[in-house]
Scaffold this active site. Structure first.
Site, mmCIF file in Angstrom:
data_model
loop_
_atom_site.group_PDB
_atom_site.id
_atom_site.type_symbol
_atom_site.label_atom_id
_atom_site.label_comp_id
_atom_site.label_asym_id
_atom_site.label_seq_id
_atom_site.Cartn_x
_atom_site.Cartn_y
_atom_site.Cartn_z
ATOM 1 N N CYS A 171 0.812 -1.232 0.000
ATOM 2 C CA CYS A 171 0.000 0.000 0.000
ATOM 3 C C CYS A 171 0.842 1.278 0.000
ATOM 4 O O CYS A 171 0.298 2.376 -0.085
ATOM 5 C CB CYS A 171 -0.952 -0.017 1.182
ATOM 6 N N HIS A 304 -2.223 8.126 6.406
ATOM 7 C CA HIS A 304 -2.548 6.850 5.764
ATOM 8 C C HIS A 304 -3.958 6.453 6.214
ATOM 9 O O HIS A 304 -4.758 6.027 5.402
ATOM 10 C CB HIS A 304 -1.509 5.800 6.152
ATOM 11 N N HIS A 341 -9.569 2.501 0.189
ATOM 12 C CA HIS A 341 -8.121 2.315 0.185
ATOM 13 C C HIS A 341 -7.737 1.822 -1.208
ATOM 14 O O HIS A 341 -8.159 0.745 -1.619
ATOM 15 C CB HIS A 341 -7.748 1.296 1.264
#
Lengths: 412, 343
Positions: A171, A304, A341
Site C-alpha cells: 500500500c 494513511h 483504500h
C-alpha cells in the site's frame, strides 16, 4: 547509461506540471477536488464481482469512462487492457495533456501497484482450471496481467521510451513511486518523469482483506474511537514531474512542488505496524530531513488513516511523537473513507489530494468521524475547512512494513 | 571507477543451496535433471527444474516470520544471508544501514494460486494466513524482519531485466548515502501456473526456481574486489523499437569486448526465444557462459544467477571483466558490466 550517472553539484527543484486522477468520486481534477473538499463518500455496493458470500459487500468502485481517451494506442490494444490499465491510462492522459508534454525518447516512467492486471490473472486461472485444454486468450491474459505491460501501454500511448520502473511495496507503492521519481529528477538522473500509482478492485484482493476481517462491516471511519476497518477502492493518479529549470525553459504552468521524501521499513509484523509507529515516525522524519523542514512548518497531514484499529493507533502515536508540541494545532485527516483504500494507487492519489488542497487552500475532511480517537493529540479535520497551507505531508504505509512519506509545497 | 563494489554473492538454484553448488553445476555445463510437475486437468506433467531440499535444514526457517512463508521467501533469505556473510553481525549491532532491493517477475505465485482457489471454493473459509503471503513484497519484508533492518526496502516488478535495474537503484542509494550496504536479490518459485504460462511461449523452455543475491557497498572489501562498472540504459520493446533493436542497443553501450572478457548471457538453447540476444552478441570475441542452459528459465532468479556467475568468475581470477546481458521476455533489453579491481 543507467549507471554510473554524472553527479550534479546541486539538487534540482522538482515541480509538478501535470496531474491526472480517477477514483470513485469521478474522473479528473475538478470532480475529485470538489468531492474531497466537501468530504463526499463514494463507497457503494460492489458490482464488479460476486460478493454474495463475502462478509462485506461494499467498496468504492470507479466509473470507467467510455470511450477511453484518444492516444496512440490502437483499438486492439485498448481492447486487451484490463480495468487497472484503463484506470492508469485515464489518469495518465489527463496528466500528459495538462503538462503539455510531447513525444520524447528520454522519459522515465515510475509506477506503483500492488497487483497490476490481477483480474486478467484471475481469468487466466479460471480458464486453466475449468478448460485446461483451451489456450484461447491465455497468452494475452498472461502478458497483460504483468505490471510492466501497463507501463508499456503508457509508453505506446504517448510516444516515449522509458525506462519503466515498477515498485510493488504493497500500500506504499504509489508513494514510493512518486518518491523515487522525485529523487530521479532532484538528483539529475532525468529532467522529467511520468509517475503514479494505480490498482483496480479484484475478487482475490477483496476476499483477502475480507478474510483478514480488515474491511469495515459498517462505515469506514479513520481515527474514530469506534472504527472497525477499511473500505477498499480503486483508481489511479499520475503526475508529471520536471525540474524547475526545464519548466522555465518551456514556460508551462506549475501546479506545485515535491520537496521531501522519506521511506523506512517496519519489521514488526507482516500485516501489523509496530504499536508505537516507529517506522512511520522514521519515514516522516526522513521526509522532513529531505525537505530541510521541521514539523512546525507543515500545515496539514494527509494520513494513511485506513480506519483499521491497529493502523490508526500506530499512526496517531507516530504523528504525536513526530509533531511534538505542534501536534495540538496540526490538522490531520484521511480521505480513505471517501474513495476507499486504493492500495498501490493510494499514495499517488493522496499526494494529488494534497496538491489539490495546496492549490485550493482547503483541508479535506474525514466526514465519517463521530468520536475522535482519544490517542490523537492532533485535531482531526471533520468538516470542510479553509486553510492557509504552504507545506503538506502525506503518509502511506503498507503490508510488509513499507512506509513512505511525501512532502509537497504550494507553488506561488 | 564507479565506486560501487560487489562485496558478496549468494545463490539458491536447482544446483543446490549456495554459490559453490551453482559454480560447480555451471562448470560441468550439463543441463540439470528435470522433474515432473502435475498440472491439474492434464494427463501429461510439466517438466521443471526445482531446488533440491536443503540439507541440513536452514536455521532461519524456524524464525516466526518464515515458518509459514512460501519457498520464494526461503530462497531469497538463504541467498541474502550467504551474500552478507559475516557482515550480518554488523547489522545485529545496529552499525549498518542495510537497504534491500527485491526483484521478482512471477513472485509469490504458490500462495496466490492457493488463496484464489480457496476464495473461489468458499471465500468465508479463505485463509487469512495465506493472503498476506501473496503480496509481492512479502519476501523482502520477511528478510528485513529476520535481519532487523529498518532502512529503505523496495520490491521491483518487471521482466528479467529488472534485476539489472535493481543494481542501479542500489548503487544510487549507496552513492547518495541513504544506506551503508544494499542487497539486490532476484527470486522466483515454481508453480504449475507459471510453468504452464511459460509453456505457451515455448514448449522447450524449462522453468526453474531459486534466488540470487548480490551485496553492494561503497568500499571494495578484501581482495579480489569486484566493481559494478556500468549498467546500460533499459531499452524497451515497443512499437518503434523491436526486441532485436533493443538488444543491439544494449550491447553497443558496453563496447566491443576482447578475448579476456566474459559474457554471461541469457541464452537457453531455445532458438525462438534466443534469436534477438544471440544476434546482438554474435560477434562477441571472448568466452560465453549461458547459465540458463544448465539451470533452466529461472526468470528473475536466472538474471541474478547470470550476475553471480559473472562476479564469481572475476573473483576467481579467470577474467578481468564480465558483461551480463539480459534480454527480457516482454519489457526490456539491458546489460551490465563488472570488473575485477587491481588493488
Amino acid at each position: 547509461m543507467l549507471f554510473p550517472v554524472p553527479r550534479k553539484a546541486e539538487s534540482s527543484r522538482v515541480v509538478i506540471t501535470g496531474a491526472g486522477i480517477i477514483t470513485a468520486l469521478g474522473r479528473g481534477w475538478k470532480e475529485n477536488a470538489e468531492g474531497f473538499r466537501v468530504g463526499r463518500a463514494a463507497v457503494r455496493p460492489v458490482t464488479l464481482f460476486d460478493v454474495s458470500r463475502q462478509r462485506v459487500k461494499v467498496a468504492a468502485e470507479a466509473d470507467m469512462p467510455a470511450p477511453l481517451p484518444r492516444t496512440n494506442l490502437r483499438e486492439h490494444r485498448l481492447q486487451r487492457m484490463d480495468r487497472a490499465a484503463r484506470l492508469l491510462l485515464v489518469a495518465a492522459h489527463e496528466a500528459w495533456q495538462q503538462a503539455g508534454w510531447t513525444v520524447s525518447e528520454d522519459l522515465p516512467v515510475v509506477l506503483g501497484t500492488t497487483s497490476g492486471g490481477m483480474s486478467l490473472g484471475q481469468d487466466y486461472y479460471l480458464q486453466a482450471i475449468e478448460a485446461p485444454q483451451s489456450r484461447r486468450l491465455q497468452a494475452t491474459r498472461m502478458l497483460h496481467y504483468q505490471a510492466q505491460r501497463q507501463g508499456l501501454d503508457l509508453v505506446e500511448a504517448f510516444g516515449f521510451q522509458g525506462p519503466i520502473t515498477i515498485i510493488a511495496n504493497a500500500c506504499a507503492s504509489g508513494a514510493n513511486a512518486l518518491g523515487h521519481a522525485f529523487e530521479l529528477v532532484r538528483r539529475g538522473h532525468a529532467q522529467r518523469v511520468l509517475t503514479g500509482g494505480y490498482d483496480a478492485l479484484s475478487h482475490l484482493v477483496f476476499a483477502g482483506f475480507d478474510s483478514l476481517q480488515a474491511l469495515s462491516p459498517t462505515v469506514c471511519r479513520p481515527f474514530d474511537a469506534h472504527r472497525d476497518g477499511l473500505a477498499l477502492g480503486e483508481g489511479a493518479a499520475v503526475l508529471a514531474l520536471e525540474t524547475l529549470e526545464y519548466v522555465r525553459h518551456r514556460d508551462a504552468e506549475i501546479l506545485g512542488e515535491i520537496v521531501g521524501y522519506g521511506a523506512s521499513a517496519d519489521s514488526h509484523h507482516l500485516t501489523q505496524p509496530h504499536p508505537n509507529g516507529d517506522a512511520a515516525f522514521a519515514s516522516m522524519s526522513a521526509a522532513c530531513d529531505s525537505a530541510h523542514l521541521n514539523p512546525e512548518q507543515v500545515g496539514y497531514v494527509n494520513a494513511h488513516g485506513t480506519g483499521t484499529p491497529l493502523n490508526d493507533s500506530a499512526e496517531a502515536a507516530a504523528i504525536n511523537r513526530w509533531a511534538g508540541t505542534r501536534a495540538r494545532m496540526l490538522p490531520v485527516s484521511s480521505t480513505k473513507f471517501s474513495i476507499g483504500h486504493l492500495l498501490g494507487g493510494a499514495g499517488a492519489v493522496e499526494a494529488l489530494v494534497c496538491l489539490m488542497a495546496l492549490r485550493g487552500q482547503w483541508l479535506p475532511p474525514t466526514s465519517t468521524v463521530e468520536t475522535p480517537e482519544p490517542a490523537c493529540a492532533f485535531p482531526i479535520v471533520r468538516k470542510p475547512t479553509e486553510a492557509k497551507l504552504e507545506y503538506v505531508l502525506s503518509n502511506s504505509f503498507g503490508f510488509g512494513g513499507a512506509n513512505a512519506t511525501l512532502i509537497l509545497r504550494r507553488w506561488s | 571507477m564507479s565506486g560501487i563494489f560487489i562485496r558478496g554473492e549468494g545463490a539458491v538454484s536447482p544446483a543446490g543451496w549456495g554459490v559453490v553448488a551453482l559454480r560447480d553445476a555451471i562448470a560441468r555445463g550439463d543441463p540439470l535433471p528435470v522433474k515432473e510437475l502435475a498440472r491439474p486437468g492434464w494427463s501429461r506433467p510439466l517438466m521443471v527444474r526445482t531446488v533440491p531440499p536443503a540439507a541440513p535444514r536452514p536455521e532461519f526457517i524456524s524464525h516466526a516470520r518464515l515458518r509459514r512463508a512460501s519457498s520464494i521467501s526461503h530462497y531469497a533469505v538463504a541467498a541474502a544471508l550467504e551474500a552478507l556473510g559475516a557482515e550480518a553481525t554488523e547489522l545485529a549491532n545496529g552499525a549498518l544501514r542495510l537497504g534491500i532491493v527485491m526483484c521478482v517477475m512471477s513472485g509469490c505465485v504458490n500462495y496466490s494460486r492457493r488463496f484464489y482457489d480457496e476464495t473461489l471454493k468458499n471465500p468465508a473459509t479463505a485463509s487469512p494466513l495465506v493472503f498476506p503471503e501473496t503480496v509481492f513484497n512479502a519476501p523482502a519484508s520477511h528478510l528485513a524482519a529476520l535481519l532487523g533492518t529498518t532502512a529503505i526496502n523496495y520490491t521491483l516488478v518487471g521482466d528479467t531485466g529488472t534485476m539489472l535495474q535493481g543494481l542501479t537503484l542500489a548503487a544510487d542509494w549507496l552513492m547518495n548515502k541513504l544506506v551503508d550496504g544494499c542487497l539486490v536479490i532476484g527470486a522466483e518459485e515454481i508453480d504449475w501456473l507459471t510453468a504452464d504460462a511459460v509453456r505457451m511461449f515455448s514448449s522447450q523452455a524449462q522453468v526453474s526456481e531459486g534466488a540470487g543475491a548480490l551485496y553492494l557497498r561503497r568500499e571494495p572489501g578484501p581482495a579480489p574486489a569486484v566493481e559494478l562498472r556500468a549498467v546500460t540504459d533499459s531499452y524497451l520493446f515497443c512499437r518503434n523499437q523491436t526486441r532485436a533493436l533493443a538488444a543491439q542497443k544494449a550491447r553497443a553501450e558496453l563496447g566491443a569486448g576482447s578475448a579476456e572478457h566474459l559474457l554471461c548471457d541469457g541464452l537457453q538453447a531455445v532458438p525462438r526465444l534466443d534469436r534477438e540476444e544471440a544476434a546482438a552478441w554474435r560477434d562477441w570475441p571472448g568466452v560465453r557462459l549461458s547459465v540458463k542452459q544448465t539451470l533452466g528459465e529461472g526468470l528473475m532468479a536466472a538474471a541474478a544467477w547470470q550476475c553471480i556467475a559473472a562476479v564469481d568468475a572475476l573473483r576467481n581470477g579467470k577474467f578481468a571483466s564480465a558483461n551480463v546481458s539480459v534480454v527480457g521476455c516482454n519489457q526490456q533489453a539491458i546489460a551490465a558490466q563488472f570488473e575485477r579491481m587491481r588493488l
